[in-house]
Enzyme design. Structure first.
Site: not given
Length: 257
Positions: A104, A178
């Site tokens: 992430h 993302e």
């Protein structure tokens, strides 16, 4: 014509709790998510939830008679050894974890994780029978649409290729796209941008034998999937899904889309 998600692919949706919840509220949340198992199954959707490490075992117990996948927020690249403070992928697998979030943007920014680290962790997941959920996304942003798509693909490609280089071609992988600049934003990235980027990324993995699903994460909520369905197989939700009524709404929208 750009590639779109294959009709055979089952849709996928889930959320990570990060460090927003304490122990009691996490377990209450897991109870609530477990009640959505049949809703997701009836909609032909795989549903996952990623709590913190401390609550993994009680969460697994609560989810054992459901179709909800238990996830983990990270793992180490080695199964055993003198790695104080790390979490073994072998132990996660034994605890009932099915999918592991890796790389992430917060891990990359706060803890210096590199594409090479993500690749090793992806291999560790697959080696232990789990699915790596590899987070990818570009830092750069351009106001020129065509330029923005090219920049995004250029930044995401090495992130994807690094992870795939360390796992068998037959292994299942989930890519969570993302844009870094969209994290925490009040609105998700523009639908045209996301669809164009994810269609281009799909071309990169089109030749793989293993199932490769692509999710969008980043201020996703009601109506997001409908706008992005030509590019993605599902959504990786943030704080919006911490209210399970919202999560249920997204599942229903994905079923109808």
């Amino acid at each position: 014509m750009p590639p779109v998600p294959a009709a055979r692919e089952k849709r996928l949706v889930g959320t990570s709790l990060k460090m927003y919840f304490d122990l009691p509220s996490t377990l209450r949340y897991i109870d609530a998510v477990s009640q959505l198992s049949s809703t997701a199954s009836n909609a032909n959707i795989d549903l996952f939830v990623i709590p913190d490490f401390i609550t993994a075992l009680p969460s697994a117990e609560k989810l054992k008679n459901t179709n909800v996948w238990l996830g983990a927020q990270d793992t180490y690249s080695e199964d055993k050894g003198a790695f104080t403070g790390e979490v073994s992928p072998l132990t996660l697998s034994q605890a009932g974890v099915r999918i592991v979030e890796i790389g992430h943007a917060e891990r990359r920014r706060l803890f210096g994780e590199t594409d090479a680290d993500v690749a090793k962790k992806s291999a560790a997941c697959v080696r232990n029978g789990m699915i790596p959920l590899v987070c990818i996304g570009e830092k750069s942003k351009s106001n020129i649409a065509s330029q923005a798509v090219g920049m995004a693909v250029e930044e995401c490609k090495p992130q994807i290729m690094a992870a795939l280089s360390e796992i068998p071609d037959s292994a299942e992988v989930v890519l969570a796209y993302e844009p870094v600049w969209a994290i925490g934003a009040s609105e998700p990235a523009g639908a045209d941008h996301v669809v164009a980027v994810t269609q281009a990324l799909r071309e990169l993995v089109a030749g793989r034998q293993g199932r490769t699903r692509i999710l969008y994460g980043g201020s996703a909520g009601p109506g997001t999937f409908q706008r992005l369905k030509d590019g993605v197989d599902g959504l990786f939700l943030g704080r919006f899904a911490h209210d399970t009524k919202n999560l249920e709404k997204v599942i229903e929208e994905m079923r109808e889309a």
